[in-house]
Structure formats: structure tokens, C-alpha cells
Scaffold this active site. Structure first.
Site, PDB file in Angstrom:
ATOM      1  N   PHE A   1       0.858  -1.181   0.000  1.00 39.15           N
ATOM      2  CA  PHE A   1       0.000   0.000   0.000  1.00 39.15           C
ATOM      3  C   PHE A   1       0.902   1.242   0.000  1.00 39.15           C
ATOM      4  CE2 PHE A   1      -2.856   3.099   2.055  1.00 39.15           C
ATOM      5  CZ  PHE A   1      -3.918   3.007   1.171  1.00 39.15           C
TER       6      PHE A   1
ATOM      7  N   ASP B   1       1.676  -4.740   8.480  1.00 39.23           N
ATOM      8  CA  ASP B   1       0.503  -3.877   8.389  1.00 39.23           C
ATOM      9  C   ASP B   1      -0.716  -4.784   8.244  1.00 39.23           C
ATOM     10  OD1 ASP B   1      -1.583  -2.198   7.577  1.00 39.23           O
ATOM     11  OD2 ASP B   1      -0.223  -0.800   6.579  1.00 39.23           O
TER      12      ASP B   1
ATOM     13  N   TYR C   1     -10.689   1.873  10.758  1.00 40.33           N
ATOM     14  CA  TYR C   1     -11.975   2.181  10.100  1.00 40.33           C
ATOM     15  C   TYR C   1     -12.384   1.186   9.027  1.00 40.33           C
ATOM     16  CZ  TYR C   1      -8.578   4.526   7.030  1.00 40.33           C
ATOM     17  OH  TYR C   1      -7.496   4.814   6.242  1.00 40.33           O
ATOM     18  N   LYS C   2     -11.637   0.096   8.872  1.00 38.41           N
ATOM     19  CA  LYS C   2     -12.013  -0.908   7.868  1.00 38.41           C
ATOM     20  C   LYS C   2     -12.894  -1.957   8.552  1.00 38.41           C
ATOM     21  CE  LYS C   2      -8.278   0.473   4.929  1.00 38.41           C
ATOM     22  NZ  LYS C   2      -6.840   0.495   4.747  1.00 38.41           N
TER      23      LYS C   2
ATOM     24  N   ARG D   1     -13.189  -4.117  -7.081  1.00 36.76           N
ATOM     25  CA  ARG D   1     -12.839  -4.717  -5.800  1.00 36.76           C
ATOM     26  C   ARG D   1     -14.079  -4.750  -4.903  1.00 36.76           C
ATOM     27  NH1 ARG D   1      -8.677  -2.102  -1.428  1.00 36.76           N
ATOM     28  NH2 ARG D   1     -10.432  -0.679  -1.217  1.00 36.76           N
TER      29      ARG D   1
HETATM   30  C1  PLP Z   1      -6.130   1.666   4.660  1.00 36.63           C
HETATM   31  C2  PLP Z   1      -4.700   1.431   4.839  1.00 36.63           C
HETATM   32  C3  PLP Z   1      -3.904   2.379   5.466  1.00 36.63           C
HETATM   33  C4  PLP Z   1      -4.530   3.681   5.890  1.00 36.63           C
HETATM   34  O1  PLP Z   1      -3.687   4.662   6.359  1.00 36.63           O
HETATM   35  P1  PLP Z   1      -4.322   5.968   7.034  1.00 36.63           P
HETATM   36  O2  PLP Z   1      -3.175   6.674   7.619  1.00 36.63           O
HETATM   37  O3  PLP Z   1      -5.325   5.503   8.046  1.00 36.63           O
HETATM   38  O4  PLP Z   1      -4.995   6.756   5.955  1.00 36.63           O
HETATM   39  C5  PLP Z   1      -2.570   2.057   5.669  1.00 36.63           C
HETATM   40  N1  PLP Z   1      -2.051   0.877   5.239  1.00 36.63           N
HETATM   41  C6  PLP Z   1      -2.804  -0.033   4.594  1.00 36.63           C
HETATM   42  C7  PLP Z   1      -2.201  -1.318   4.149  1.00 36.63           C
HETATM   43  C8  PLP Z   1      -4.160   0.218   4.371  1.00 36.63           C
HETATM   44  O5  PLP Z   1      -4.898  -0.686   3.740  1.00 36.63           O
END
Ligand code: PLP
Length: 413
Positions: free
Chosen positions: A127, A198, A223-224, A372
């Protein structure tokens, strides 16, 4: 292959051991929400909890809220509630800053554990925030530590004594493909590297065993699948054995051993609290607490089993109902290798997603051409997958994606 029909799926929903969880969410009428992996929906209890925090706690108690309403305790309290879901000890998890800021803190500390080493190893398709954060840290350190990226199948071969930290995301955000945490963690350790995992697309939906797998550091989004609300803070995991040596690169006052001494010299708090920087985001934490409480009630074995069943069903129905429509699975078809999402490639991916949204089927699009669909077992029903695939089929059959309003790109996809 047996033909699946809607009636069989209604029957399956009636026997779903997680069916009651759906009622715990406020879902808009008629929407099929396949984006719970991107922004989880609103738990019913969150509305009242946030309202109470604002009007009664903040409104009436003012600064006393820090102590009387337990605001200061929220980061560690939510951490303790998350711990069993992660396979962590109660004092190994803390909720403080955004995912990105938390990552900077973990990464900044990880490179200090291995001062003689010059590389952060990650994957090309990690990501982007992971890659950007590593690039930013590298620049800050004057290039003393550099980011090296490889493809997912070349990780082990790239491990050597120059790697300070292996930075990986368990579930690929595009394809849903899963990396093997215990295997890659052990491989990194054989070369003396630390690991940071992560778990943004994992926590709340995949069974995790961070202690048993000897993971060093980890983090994940709130938030997921944890349904903590837009921009919710993230959690960090720091293995007990590493806590005494953990040097927080954002060494703020609340991570101090005695913040209210207001000493001019930084001295880290003992244990997980040293991951704190500044004041906790109390409004956001109040919402996150409700999401985490709900997720903690579910049996993760059942959640994973349903997630797999929903994914297998989605793939089967696309094969059964949409044959000849140019939709290719872009996720692993073997459920053991797949996180809680399915993806498909199609040359008109973006416009198809827009046409589906018009039909109240909410998925998302990821470059270059991926549709997705997130599979959140706490509120999705088997019939929702049936209905979503029928909409997908109709969008194709009517060529709805050709409409000009679906072709123009929006800022958030
Ligand atoms: C959603 C997500 C993030 C989100 O980062 P924020 O700082 O909360 O915007 C980080 N890493 C991964 C792998 C994600 O899927």
C-alpha cells in the site's frame, strides 16, 4: 458444478451463526455494501456513544473528563480489547494515531534497533502509504537507510544481513492475496531483521496469532473491518520483549514516564505507553471503541469461515451468471491464499463500478482495471452476493457502463 439459486442462499442465511450481527449496524435502505474493507459501516451504538461524549462528557465535565470519563485510558483500554483478536498480550497493543503516523513511529524505532543496517525491505505493490513513509524516513535520515522493493515472490531471496526491517502488508489491497506471516517473519529473523506487519485489511476478519508467530511490530487501520468511523485511529502492536528498547521518534509529552512533571528531558514511559505521542483523539476513540467492542464479540473462526464462503460464492456466481462478460478473477481462487475481498479485472472497471454504485451496489475501483468487493461477514448476507452479481450482470447486459457520467473519474475511488 451445482447451479446455485437465490432460494438456497436464503436458506443459508437462516442458518448463519453470525446473522444477528447485521442488526447491530445502521445500513442505508436498499444498499449492498461491499466496501466494508475500505470504510466499515456505522454500528448502531456509535451514534449514542459519540453524542454522549460530546454533550454530557465534554459539555458538562469539561477538563475533568480526562480522568472522570476515562479519556486518558482510552488508547490502552481499546488496545486491551483488540489484543485477543490479534493473538497479543493485553499490554502489547495501543491505539493512538493514524495508520500512517503509527507506521512512521514503528519504522523509526525499528531502524534504531538495527543501527548497523542500511535497508528497509518491502514489496513493490505494498500500500503506497507504507512505501511513502519509508521514503520520507529515508530522506530524514539523510539516506543512511534506504527502501528496497521487490515483488511478493522475491521477498525471501532478498533477505540478507543488510536488511534492518522487513515491512509488509498481510493482504494485498488490490488483489486480496495474502502473505504468510509466520513463514516470512521466521525468514526475516534468520537474517537478524525485524518485521513490521501492516494488518489494515486483516484485523477483525482474519484470525491472527502475533505472539505465537513471534511478530516484532504490527499496526492496523481502525476504520475498515473494525468499523471505527472515517479516519479512525490505528492500533500498534509492540512485542513485550521489544518494548524496553522501543524509541519513539515522535517522543511527545504524553509518552513521557511522568508527563505532569513537565521535565525538560524526555524519558519514555514504561511498556506500551511509550508509543504515545500527544493527546489521544478522544472523539474518534469513542467511535472506535464501539466498533472494536462489536468486532470483539464475534467468533473469529466463524467470521473467517463466512468470509471464505462469501468469497467462494462470489467467484462461483460470477462464473455461473456472468460467463462471457470479460470479467477475470484478479484475486486468488484458493481461499487459503485470499483475504476478505474478491477482485476482478475488466477493461471498463471504473465505469462498471460507477454503474453499480448507481444501482446501490457499493464496491470500489483500483488502478489499473480492478473491480474490488470487500466481504464483511458481520453484516453481509449470502443473498447480498447473489443480488450484487445480478446487478453486475445487468450492468453488462445493458452496457450501462457506456454512459458518459460513469466514464469521468472522481477524486475518491
Ligand atoms: C487503509 C490502509 C492504510 C490507511 O492509512 P491511514 O493513515 O489511516 O490513511 C494504511 N495501510 C494499509 C495497508 C491500508 O490498507
Amino acid at each position: 458444478m451445482d447451479i446455485i439459486d437465490r432460494a438456497a442462499l436464503e436458506e443459508r442465511d437462516r442458518h448463519d451463526p453470525l446473522a444477528a450481527f447485521r442488526g447491530e449496524f445502521l445500513l442505508p435502505e436498499g444498499v449492498i455494501y461491499l466496501d466494508g474493507n475500505s470504510l466499515g459501516p456505522l454500528p448502531r451504538k456509535t451514534e449514542a456513544a459519540v453524542q454522549d461524549l460530546i454533550t454530557r462528557q465534554w459539555g458538562q465535565h469539561l477538563i475533568q473528563g480526562w480522568v472522570d470519563d476515562g479519556w486518558m485510558e482510552l488508547p490502552a483500554r481499546i488496545g486491551r480489547q483488540l489484543a485477543p483478536m490479534l493473538g497479543a498480550a493485553q499490554d502489547e497493543v495501543l491505539v493512538c494515531d493514524s495508520t500512517t503516523v503509527s507506521l512512521f513511529k514503528l519504522l523509526g524505532s525499528a531502524v534504531q534497533f538495527n543501527p548497523g543496517r542500511s535497508k528497509i525491505l518491502s514489496t513493490k505493490d505494498n500500500f503506497p502509504t507504507n512505501l511513502y513513509t519509508a521514503q520520507g524516513l529515508s530522506a530524514l535520515l539523510g539516506g543512511r537507510v534506504r527502501l528496497q522493493t521487490v515483488s511478493e515472490d522475491a521477498i525471501e531471496a532478498a533477505l540478507d544481513e543488510s536488511i534492518a526491517v522487513l515491512l509488509l502488508t498481510q493482504v494485498n489491497f488490490r488483489t486480496g492475496a495474502m502473505l504468510d506471516i509466520p513463514r516470512l517473519t521466521a525468514a526475516a529473523h534468520r537474517h537478524g531483521a525485524l518485521v513490521i506487519w501492516d494488518l489494515s485489511h486483516s484485523s477483525g476478519v482474519l484470525p491472527l496469532h502475533l505472539r505465537e508467530w513471534e511478530v516484532d511490530l504490527a499496526l492496523g487501520c481502525g476504520y475498515k473491518f473494525l468499523n471505527g468511523g472515517p479516519g479512525a485511529p490505528a492500533f500498534v502492536f509492540i512485542a513485550n520483549r521489544l518494548q524496553p528498547g522501543f524509541q519513539n521518534p515522535i517522543s511527545g509529552w504524553l509518552g513521557h514516564a511522568a508527563p505532569f512533571d513537565f521535565s525538560p528531558r524526555y524519558q519514555p514511559a514504561p511498556g506500551i505507553l511509550r508509543a504515545t505521542s500527544g493527546s489521544p483523539p478522544v472523539l474518534s476513540l469513542a467511535a472506535l471503541a464501539c466498533g472494536v467492542e462489536l468486532a470483539a464479540k464475534a467468533d473469529l473462526g466463524q467470521v473467517r469461515a463466512k468470509s471464505i464462503a462469501l468469497g467462494d460464492l462470489f467467484l462461483k456466481l460470477v462464473a455461473q451468471e456472468c460467463a462471457g462478460l470479460d470479467l477475470q478473477p484478479a484475486c486468488p481462487t484458493d481461499s487459503a491464499l485470499r483475504g476478505s475481498q474478491v477482485s476482478f479485472s475488466h477493461p471498463q472497471g471504473y465505469a462498471i463500478i460507477q454503474a453499480l454504485i448507481q444501482r446501490k451496489v457499493i464496491g470500489d475501483f483500483r488502478d489499473p482495471n480492478l473491480l474490488r468487493f470487500g466481504l464483511a461477514p458481520l453484516f453481509l448476507r449470502y443473498v447480498d452476493i447473489w443480488d450484487a452479481v445480478q446487478h453486475l450482470k445487468a450492468v453488462h447486459e445493458n452496457r450501462e457502463w457506456e454512459a458518459p457520467e460513469f466514464q469521468a473519474r472522481k477524486a475518491v475511488t
